[in-house]
Enzyme design. Structure first.
Site, PDB file in Angstrom:
ATOM      1  N   HIS B  82       0.848  -1.194   0.000  1.00  0.00           N
ATOM      2  CA  HIS B  82       0.000   0.000   0.000  1.00  0.00           C
ATOM      3  C   HIS B  82       0.887   1.250   0.000  1.00  0.00           C
ATOM      4  CE1 HIS B  82      -2.841   3.065   1.330  1.00  0.00           C
ATOM      5  NE2 HIS B  82      -2.099   3.264   2.404  1.00  0.00           N
ATOM      6  N   ASP B 111       7.039  22.792 -25.418  1.00  0.00           N
ATOM      7  CA  ASP B 111       7.041  21.412 -24.927  1.00  0.00           C
ATOM      8  C   ASP B 111       8.089  21.307 -23.837  1.00  0.00           C
ATOM      9  OD1 ASP B 111       6.934  18.572 -24.621  1.00  0.00           O
ATOM     10  OD2 ASP B 111       6.265  18.400 -26.693  1.00  0.00           O
ATOM     11  N   TRP B 147       7.471  -0.572   4.089  1.00  0.00           N
ATOM     12  CA  TRP B 147       7.999   0.112   2.897  1.00  0.00           C
ATOM     13  C   TRP B 147       9.409   0.616   3.142  1.00  0.00           C
ATOM     14  CZ3 TRP B 147       9.294   5.366   1.828  1.00  0.00           C
ATOM     15  CH2 TRP B 147       9.134   6.251   2.908  1.00  0.00           C
ATOM     16  N   SER B 174      13.061   6.284 -13.635  1.00  0.00           N
ATOM     17  CA  SER B 174      11.996   7.097 -14.207  1.00  0.00           C
ATOM     18  C   SER B 174      11.923   8.464 -13.534  1.00  0.00           C
ATOM     19  CB  SER B 174      10.668   6.356 -14.086  1.00  0.00           C
ATOM     20  OG  SER B 174       9.607   7.242 -14.278  1.00  0.00           O
ATOM     21  N   SER B 175      11.954   8.478 -12.197  1.00  0.00           N
ATOM     22  CA  SER B 175      11.849   9.765 -11.495  1.00  0.00           C
ATOM     23  C   SER B 175      13.030  10.659 -11.799  1.00  0.00           C
ATOM     24  CB  SER B 175      11.810   9.585  -9.985  1.00  0.00           C
ATOM     25  OG  SER B 175      10.897   8.642  -9.623  1.00  0.00           O
ATOM     26  N   HIS B 258      13.531  11.220   4.364  1.00  0.00           N
ATOM     27  CA  HIS B 258      12.916  12.469   4.761  1.00  0.00           C
ATOM     28  C   HIS B 258      12.774  13.461   3.608  1.00  0.00           C
ATOM     29  CE1 HIS B 258      10.933  15.293   7.216  1.00  0.00           C
ATOM     30  NE2 HIS B 258      11.640  16.182   6.553  1.00  0.00           N
ATOM     31  N   GLU B 260      12.322  12.687   0.731  1.00  0.00           N
ATOM     32  CA  GLU B 260      11.239  12.099  -0.044  1.00  0.00           C
ATOM     33  C   GLU B 260       9.875  12.597   0.434  1.00  0.00           C
ATOM     34  OE1 GLU B 260      10.876  10.218  -2.689  1.00  0.00           O
ATOM     35  OE2 GLU B 260       8.766   9.705  -2.451  1.00  0.00           O
ATOM     36  N   TYR B 262       9.174  15.379   1.565  1.00  0.00           N
ATOM     37  CA  TYR B 262       8.986  16.730   1.024  1.00  0.00           C
ATOM     38  C   TYR B 262       8.792  16.726  -0.477  1.00  0.00           C
ATOM     39  CZ  TYR B 262       9.002  18.713   5.460  1.00  0.00           C
ATOM     40  OH  TYR B 262       8.610  19.014   6.722  1.00  0.00           O
ATOM     41  N   SER B 273      -0.722  27.317  -3.916  1.00  0.00           N
ATOM     42  CA  SER B 273      -0.356  28.721  -4.130  1.00  0.00           C
ATOM     43  C   SER B 273      -0.904  29.278  -5.435  1.00  0.00           C
ATOM     44  CB  SER B 273       1.165  28.884  -4.109  1.00  0.00           C
ATOM     45  OG  SER B 273       1.686  28.367  -2.915  1.00  0.00           O
ATOM     46  N   HIS B 307      15.194  11.980  12.829  1.00  0.00           N
ATOM     47  CA  HIS B 307      13.999  12.022  13.679  1.00  0.00           C
ATOM     48  C   HIS B 307      13.141  10.770  13.482  1.00  0.00           C
ATOM     49  CE1 HIS B 307      11.965  14.599  10.338  1.00  0.00           C
ATOM     50  NE2 HIS B 307      11.633  13.357  10.155  1.00  0.00           N
ATOM     51  N   HIS B 308      13.471   9.977  12.483  1.00  0.00           N
ATOM     52  CA  HIS B 308      12.799   8.688  12.327  1.00  0.00           C
ATOM     53  C   HIS B 308      13.491   7.608  13.153  1.00  0.00           C
ATOM     54  CE1 HIS B 308      10.215  10.067   9.033  1.00  0.00           C
ATOM     55  NE2 HIS B 308      11.254  10.826   8.709  1.00  0.00           N
ATOM     56  N   THR B 333       7.558  26.270   7.062  1.00  0.00           N
ATOM     57  CA  THR B 333       6.228  25.723   6.775  1.00  0.00           C
ATOM     58  C   THR B 333       5.156  26.668   7.297  1.00  0.00           C
ATOM     59  OG1 THR B 333       7.226  23.550   7.096  1.00  0.00           O
ATOM     60  CG2 THR B 333       4.844  23.617   6.889  1.00  0.00           C
ATOM     61  N   LYS B 336       4.519  29.556   5.053  1.00  0.00           N
ATOM     62  CA  LYS B 336       3.645  29.235   3.927  1.00  0.00           C
ATOM     63  C   LYS B 336       2.181  29.296   4.332  1.00  0.00           C
ATOM     64  CE  LYS B 336       6.420  26.759   0.762  1.00  0.00           C
ATOM     65  NZ  LYS B 336       5.753  27.286  -0.405  1.00  0.00           N
ATOM     66  N   ARG B 455       1.669   0.063  15.115  1.00  0.00           N
ATOM     67  CA  ARG B 455       1.337   0.004  13.690  1.00  0.00           C
ATOM     68  C   ARG B 455       1.817  -1.318  13.102  1.00  0.00           C
ATOM     69  NH1 ARG B 455       5.954   3.940  10.904  1.00  0.00           N
ATOM     70  NH2 ARG B 455       4.962   3.309   8.975  1.00  0.00           N
TER      71      ARG B 455
HETATM   72  C1  HEM Z   1       5.917  20.123  10.258  1.00  0.00           C
HETATM   73  C2  HEM Z   1       6.607  19.261   9.626  1.00  0.00           C
HETATM   74  C3  HEM Z   1       6.843  17.814  10.028  1.00  0.00           C
HETATM   75  C4  HEM Z   1       7.403  17.312  11.163  1.00  0.00           C
HETATM   76  C5  HEM Z   1       7.939  18.101  12.331  1.00  0.00           C
HETATM   77  C6  HEM Z   1       7.428  15.874  11.032  1.00  0.00           C
HETATM   78  C7  HEM Z   1       7.957  14.991  11.968  1.00  0.00           C
HETATM   79  C8  HEM Z   1       7.946  13.624  11.858  1.00  0.00           C
HETATM   80  C9  HEM Z   1       8.557  12.709  12.769  1.00  0.00           C
HETATM   81  C10 HEM Z   1       9.333  13.112  14.014  1.00  0.00           C
HETATM   82  C11 HEM Z   1       8.335  11.446  12.341  1.00  0.00           C
HETATM   83  C12 HEM Z   1       8.830  10.146  12.951  1.00  0.00           C
HETATM   84  C13 HEM Z   1       7.825   9.534  13.840  1.00  0.00           C
HETATM   85  C14 HEM Z   1       8.228   8.170  14.305  1.00  0.00           C
HETATM   86  O1  HEM Z   1       8.425   7.263  13.465  1.00  0.00           O
HETATM   87  O2  HEM Z   1       8.316   7.975  15.527  1.00  0.00           O
HETATM   88  C15 HEM Z   1       7.570  11.560  11.133  1.00  0.00           C
HETATM   89  C16 HEM Z   1       7.144  10.475  10.386  1.00  0.00           C
HETATM   90  C17 HEM Z   1       6.624  10.609   9.115  1.00  0.00           C
HETATM   91  N1  HEM Z   1       6.323  11.775   8.465  1.00  0.00           N
HETATM   92 FE1  HEM Z   1       6.496  13.629   9.213  1.00  0.00          FE
HETATM   93  N2  HEM Z   1       6.845  15.522   9.853  1.00  0.00           N
HETATM   94  C18 HEM Z   1       6.485  16.685   9.216  1.00  0.00           C
HETATM   95  C19 HEM Z   1       5.892  16.780   7.987  1.00  0.00           C
HETATM   96  C20 HEM Z   1       5.664  15.732   7.148  1.00  0.00           C
HETATM   97  C21 HEM Z   1       5.237  15.852   5.783  1.00  0.00           C
HETATM   98  C22 HEM Z   1       4.976  17.153   5.057  1.00  0.00           C
HETATM   99  C23 HEM Z   1       5.140  14.601   5.296  1.00  0.00           C
HETATM  100  C24 HEM Z   1       4.741  14.116   3.918  1.00  0.00           C
HETATM  101  C25 HEM Z   1       4.025  14.722   3.089  1.00  0.00           C
HETATM  102  C26 HEM Z   1       5.482  13.688   6.356  1.00  0.00           C
HETATM  103  C27 HEM Z   1       5.476  12.321   6.234  1.00  0.00           C
HETATM  104  C28 HEM Z   1       5.887  11.451   7.205  1.00  0.00           C
HETATM  105  C29 HEM Z   1       5.884  10.025   7.047  1.00  0.00           C
HETATM  106  C30 HEM Z   1       5.469   9.248   5.782  1.00  0.00           C
HETATM  107  C31 HEM Z   1       6.339   9.488   8.246  1.00  0.00           C
HETATM  108  C32 HEM Z   1       6.435   8.019   8.622  1.00  0.00           C
HETATM  109  C33 HEM Z   1       7.513   7.277   7.994  1.00  0.00           C
HETATM  110  C34 HEM Z   1       7.464   5.831   8.417  1.00  0.00           C
HETATM  111  O3  HEM Z   1       7.985   5.513   9.492  1.00  0.00           O
HETATM  112  O4  HEM Z   1       6.899   5.019   7.683  1.00  0.00           O
HETATM  113  N3  HEM Z   1       5.787  14.404   7.470  1.00  0.00           N
HETATM  114  N4  HEM Z   1       7.354  12.890  10.850  1.00  0.00           N
HETATM  115 CU   LIG Z   2      10.915  12.850   8.358  1.00  0.00          CU
END
Ligand code: HEM
Ligand SMILES: [Cu+2]
Lengths: 213, 536
Positions: B82, B111, B147, B174-175, B258, B260, B262, B273, B307-308, B333, B336, B455
């Site tokens: 997924h 183009d 993933w 591709s990307s 990370h 990614e 963004y 915008s 932070h992950h 952010t 914005k 999870r």
């Molecule tokens: C204000 C901005 C953001 C902050 C401070 C933030 C912070 C965090 C932190 C600390 C985690 C880790 C949590 C953990 O696994 O214990 C996390 C996970 C994640 N964040 Fe954010 N995030 C932000 C914005 C975003 C944005 C804009 C996206 C995507 C569009 C995003 C997508 C994700 C995803 C996909 C994960 C999980 C990854 C995984 O473990 O599978 N985050 N975020």
């Molecule tokens: Cu992150």
């Protein structure tokens, strides 16, 4: 102008679209491709970089290594005693007995000590084992130095063979004062090239291992 | 005019540029940016339903505690697939599709810079995803280790792992090709006189996204290659037995991972915008600060990856560094969000469907940003990590965030693509139904997460039952309401009120100066850009 990669448009389009020449596109594309290739390399460069950072910071509990001369030069600290505990773990994939011969030692920083781990091959095959160390608390890791350790090399065992494997260590007198107990833990693995008993020669594996011990 | 005519005859002699070639071959051999944009968009729509189907399997299993519908291993491969499908098969290709359609028109270019490469970038994708999805039918099953593909777990997967890596390599190629094309287009194909600071925000955000892609996708490709050689060729990058370290994988992965996330949101910022100024009938507030904020987010995204990994036992100094750098991202952010709100301030606002989705985006993306901020607090994250709270966080930024921006973009630009207005009443219904269900689906995940539900596990303990049931209701509601979206699109393609060239009253930018539907070839002759031309 729909297909600028056609290459022959330069003169023709100059009046119409001065911006688009295939040379300019090739320039940008080339630079971007170089960036992409460079970053692929950077991903691999993170491997040795990571090990170096771990070694410098003692991060991940990776222990230090010193020469015998350095160890002998160190001054023992008479009025300080630290407890060193020894533990062992056997990786799920291996069939071994593996344990420390001493569970605990009281040591003075700056003085050299010797102990050993006992290992036995429980299989009927010749097997190669490899131990990886880890120190807790991680803040103590870089002060835990070894002059000799069975973890520096891979260990070859004949079927059902056993041996005591020596470990000589010294705790750096600069060990932070708040640490009075250090745990050294070894995990014993079947070495990946366990089946090819003949070759213990340095492989790609050996290379990373050298840095990380 | 005579001069234009000669030059075009001189170098177009051999191919028809007045309209598309007939038949199926048009789509296979096309180098037209609009055709390729369309292909990308259809591809992601199809993948959206495949990935959505997987999500519904996950939610159906989680309807009640215990194992009732699927085998746990299959459940795990559903969560893994997924995510891979939604990230690499839906959000990314959809943004590339929009870039293909809109960037040349926004820049006054005929183009993309490298049309043949463009054709390749697209046609690799269906192959990559066929390979990826086919692993589900192989003996050893699809990838099931998440993933993020952490070793050593992922290395216990069967031999179909090789196909997963292969598919990821192709998606990556591709990307990267698509991004190179976008960068070349933006640098070389702007209408004469258009400065960088005259570019529309969507173009700016894509330029920065393209750089992020080119810089990080190869790192990811490297990481999965290392997994591949560890699994099949006896290297030990991540195997402690051979002197490697599995935690190192996490560093390499998140160095890509990370940025990614963004990549998945910056083009959305660009779309929003455009839409908010249009329906507020005001120029975008703080254009310059928007550009700088986007660039700072991109820069910061390279120094926050760990932070992950707060729970991997990093030294205190590293935990603090990554905590503060992560929190710093909320500053640009916040700029914005502030600018979007200020754009609406005292505007003559109307609430057509794209605007509803855009406002929904701002509100709900901000909720996701706030839960992100909570996760950035190291000691708190040690509690929250790997719980449903994280799932709630990233779904708020990705579903009512990235996906809403895509919906908004489709409603906003579809009159330009088809020449017809979509059904406004159905569009608004689609928005409200989606918005209700998306919150029913994801908001309860905050609660069960804070209460400790992990999870990626098919079973859970009894006290989480009620909220999970509610989330599942939300999931089916949200999933099925997307069929409305498909219906609205088909209806709009078939007919509807004719759209004017401008489409939206007072819309700004070059794309609105061409007829609707946009002719097969636009801006064969460059528009004249002066410092006063409204291009953004
Ligand atoms: C204000 C901005 C953001 C902050 C401070 C933030 C912070 C965090 C932190 C600390 C985690 C880790 C949590 C953990 O696994 O214990 C996390 C996970 C994640 N964040 Fe954010 N995030 C932000 C914005 C975003 C944005 C804009 C996206 C995507 C569009 C995003 C997508 C994700 C995803 C996909 C994960 C999980 C990854 C995984 O473990 O599978 N985050 N975020
Ligand atoms: Cu992150």
């Amino acid at each position: 102008m729909t297909d600028s990669s056609a290459g022959h448009e330069q003169q023709a389009s100059a009046a119409q679209h001065p911006r688009a020449t295939s040379k300019a596109h090739a320039m940008v594309a080339g630079k971007m491709l170089a960036l992409a290739v460079g970053m692929f390399g950077f991903g691999y460069a993170m491997v040795p970089m990571y090990d170096i950072i771990c070694e410098i910071t003692g991060l991940n509990g990776k222990t230090g290594r010193v020469s015998i001369a350095e160890a002998e030069a160190a001054q023992a600290v008479a009025d300080r005693e630290v407890i060193v505990e020894f533990t062992s773990t056997i990786n799920a994939s291996g069939s071994w007995t593996f344990r420390p011969t001493t569970r605990e030692m009281r040591v003075k920083p700056g003085q050299t000590y010797q102990t050993a781990y006992y290992a036995e091959n429980l299989t009927d095959r010749t097997t190669v084992g490899q131990a990886t160390p880890s120190v807790t608390p991680s803040a103590a890791a870089k002060y835990f130095n070894k002059t000799e350790c069975f973890c520096f090399t891979q260990q070859l065992f004949e079927p059902r063979a056993s041996k005591d494997m020596p470990l000589i260590f010294i705790i750096d007198p600069d060990l932070p004062l708040n640490v009075d107990r250090v745990t050294l833990s070894y995990t014993f693995f079947n070495s990946p090239d366990a089946n090819s008993t003949a070759s213990l020669s340095p492989t790609l594996t050996g290379f990373t291992q050298e840095i990380s011990q | 005019m005579s001069q234009v005519d000669t030059s075009h005859d001189a170098h177009h002699g051999d191919h028809d540029h007045h309209g598309p070639a007939p038949g199926l071959m048009r789509w296979i051999t096309t180098t037209n940016h609009k055709d390729i944009g369309t292909l990308y968009l259809w591809f992601s729509l199809i993948m959206f339903f495949i990935g959505g189907g997987m999500a519904l399997i996950i939610r159906a299993e989680l309807w009640a505690p215990g194992i009732q519908i699927v085998d746990p291993m299959f459940f795990n491969s559903m969560t893994t697939m997924h995510a891979l499908v939604m990230i690499f098969g839906v959000v990314m290709p959809a943004f590339v599709g929009l870039a293909n359609w809109m960037i040349p028109m926004m820049l006054g270019a005929p183009d993309m810079a490298l049309p043949r490469l463009n054709n390749w970038s697209f046609w690799i994708m269906p192959f990559a995803f066929t390979i990826l999805l086919s692993t589900l039918f192989m003996d050893s099953g699809g990838p099931a280790g998440g993933w993020t593909m952490y070793p050593p777990l992922v290395l216990q997967m069967g031999d179909s792992f090789a196909f997963v890596v292969f598919a990821i390599h192709f998606m990556g190629i591709s990307s990267v090709m698509g991004s190179i094309n976008i960068v070349a287009t933006i640098f070389n194909m702007r209408a004469p006189g258009m400065t960088l600071m005259q570019m529309p925000m969507f173009v700016w955000t894509w330029l920065i996204t393209a750089f992020l892609l080119i810089a990080t996708i190869p790192v990811f490709a490297g990481a999965v290659t290392m997994l591949l050689t560890d699994r099949f060729f006896e290297t030990s990058f991540f195997s402690a037995a051979g002197g490697g370290d599995p935690v190192m994988y996490q560093h390499i992965f998140w160095f890509f991972g990370h940025p990614e996330v963004y990549i998945l949101i910056l083009p959305a910022f660009g779309i929003i915008s455009h839409i908010i100024p249009t329906f507020s009938r005001k120029p975008l507030f703080g254009y310059d600060s928007m550009v700088y904020a986007t660039a700072s987010i991109a820069f910061l995204s390279f120094i926050v990856w760990a932070h992950h990994m707060f729970t991997t036992g990093m030294p205190l100094a590293a935990e603090l560094f990554f905590m503060f750098s992560t929190m710093m991202i909320s500053v640009p952010t916040g700029v914005k969000v502030f600018n979007w709100v200020s754009t609406m301030w005292r505007g003559s606002m109307t609430f057509e469907t794209p605007m509803l989705f855009a406002i929904g985006f701002v509100v709900m993306f901000t909720i996701g940003g706030l839960s992100g901020l909570m996760l950035a607090i190291t000691p708190a994250d040690i509690q929250y990590h790997d719980t449903y709270f994280v799932v709630a966080h990233f779904h708020y930024v990705l579903v009512p965030g990235a996906i809403y921006s895509l919906m908004a973009a489709c409603y906003f630009w579809i009159p330009k693509w088809t020449g017809n207005m979509y059904d406004e009443k159905l569009g608004k219904m689609h928005f409200w139904i989606s918005t209700i269900f998306v919150n029913v689906l994801f908001f309860p995940m905050h609660f069960v997460g804070l209460a400790g539900m992990p999870r990626r596990i098919p079973d859970y303990s009894l006290q989480f039952a009620d909220w999970n049931m509610i989330a599942t209701i939300g999931a089916f509601g949200f999933g099925f309401s997307q069929l409305m979206f498909v219906y609205i699109i088909f209806k709009c393609i078939k007919g509807g009120e004719k759209a004017t060239g401008e489409v939206w009253e007072g819309a700004r930018g070059l794309e609105w100066t061409v007829a609707s539907p946009a002719p097969y070839h636009t801006f064969e002759e460059s528009p004249t850009i002066t410092p006063n031309t409204v291009t953004r």
